[in-house]
Design an enzyme around this catalytic site. Sequence first.
Site, PDB file in Angstrom:
ATOM      1  N   PRO A  44       0.837  -1.204   0.000  1.00 51.10           N
ATOM      2  CG  PRO A  44       0.021  -1.021   2.171  1.00 51.10           C
ATOM      3  CD  PRO A  44       0.754  -1.953   1.274  1.00 51.10           C
TER       4      PRO A  44
ATOM      5  CB  ILE B  58       1.563   6.616   2.018  1.00 50.16           C
ATOM      6  CG1 ILE B  58       2.912   6.249   2.650  1.00 50.16           C
ATOM      7  CG2 ILE B  58       0.439   5.798   2.610  1.00 50.16           C
ATOM      8  CD1 ILE B  58       2.974   6.563   4.138  1.00 50.16           C
TER       9      ILE B  58
ATOM     10  CG  ASP C 191       5.180  -1.446   2.021  1.00 50.62           C
ATOM     11  OD1 ASP C 191       4.013  -1.345   2.453  1.00 50.62           O
ATOM     12  OD2 ASP C 191       5.712  -2.547   1.771  1.00 50.62           O
ATOM     13  CG  HIS C 192       0.668   3.340   5.260  1.00 43.20           C
ATOM     14  ND1 HIS C 192       1.280   3.597   6.463  1.00 43.20           N
ATOM     15  CD2 HIS C 192      -0.391   4.193   5.211  1.00 43.20           C
ATOM     16  CE1 HIS C 192       0.644   4.553   7.110  1.00 43.20           C
ATOM     17  NE2 HIS C 192      -0.384   4.931   6.366  1.00 43.20           N
ATOM     18  NE  ARG C 193       3.241  -4.355   2.662  1.00 40.66           N
ATOM     19  CZ  ARG C 193       3.711  -5.323   1.872  1.00 40.66           C
ATOM     20  NH1 ARG C 193       3.099  -6.516   1.872  1.00 40.66           N
ATOM     21  NH2 ARG C 193       4.751  -5.131   1.094  1.00 40.66           N
TER      22      ARG C 193
END
Length: 429
Positions: A226, A228, A401-403
């Site tokens: 995901p 951002i 990577d928003h993780r």
Amino acid sequence: MPEIVMPRLSDTMEDGVVAAWLKQVGDPVIRGEIVAEIETDKALMELEAYEDGVLEQILAETGTRVPIGEPIAIVGDGSAGAAATAPAGSGQRAAGAAGDDAPEAAPARERPSPAPTGAAGDTTRITPADTGRRQKSSPLARRVARELGVHLAAVTGTGPGGRITRRDVESAHDTTASGTTREPAVAGTPAPVAPDPHTGDHDEIPLTSIQKVSAARLAESKQQAPHIYLTTAIDVTDLFTFRTRLNDTLTAAGNGKVSVNDLLVKAVALTLRANPAINVSFAEDALRQHRSIHLGIAVATPAGLLVPVVHDADRKSISVIAAETRDKAERARNRKLRTDEMAGGTFTISNLGMYGIEHFSAVINPPESAILAIGAATDELRLAGDKVVSRKVLRLTMSADHRAIDGAGAAQFLAQLKSLVETPLRILT
């Protein structure tokens, strides 16, 4: 007879393209001598001969894509050289050519047996057509065919010169195992030609190995990570002035010049050192925080996008970074990079400023967790007290990577990078 096979030259390589043969049929070869150049998914690699001998046959011409493990040439004692040049259909096999690589002949008088019928799930074998022609196949394909009970005469080869490969045999077996049978061909009756759904007013341009891998990896990145995006505008007026003075000093000392990108590479490396939470990779149930800072520099080449890596960028001087990036970028365009020079990246920089692009967002290069997109510096009017002044402004966009990286951490990283770049003397300290 010894075969030269397509080797595995990288961890992600599934097949390779024969880019060039440096030896021709009849040429002597020595073990360890470079005989061909192979285009992999990452670079142009040199292929060494496995044994001493004479190159008797080239099975994969230049430009042919070959799966790993499939033969691309035959090395012998030279006695089969005449067979390699014998006209097709002469029906004679050269002495020495009756080894493992000899093409397997389809039975000339064997009539095609009808497909057996039975309950769903019964295995149906492909039976050979009564064509009487020889079928080229690799030793590995013949062995797999025997194990799976597939008749090679009914398999269409996709390898060099119509050669049947292991994948062709497995595909034929899978087709019949799923309940699909092939009607035996009737001698003398041409097969119907299906209309090509791709015909039209366009050209089909095959993807290079690099483009195929890039497409798969970047699609995977967008689907699984995901993204951002955070953008900051940096006043680089003082950075440009600093670079001019630094290059004057370097030139006077007989050293090479540095670019704005070189200064930004060093600034990013120093900021990553101060923010180790950005220098990470997502690993499902853990975050891998890298101890070293290895910066990938995206380079556009005719064959596709390559990312040479500047290892330990935070420990190198700007002059060393400048020389290394110039060298690796040039060799990337000429497909001369080694695999290890593109491995181990922990963060990537992509710069399109030289094309006049002011702002863009880049796709994260897995398994990394962030990439920085650098745009062009433009002249903008800014307020300085009660005066309007012209300043050079450059925009950076970070994809994360928003993780693995949250918005606050990414914002802190960009704020520190902005502060460092706007006081460029600190980049040298």
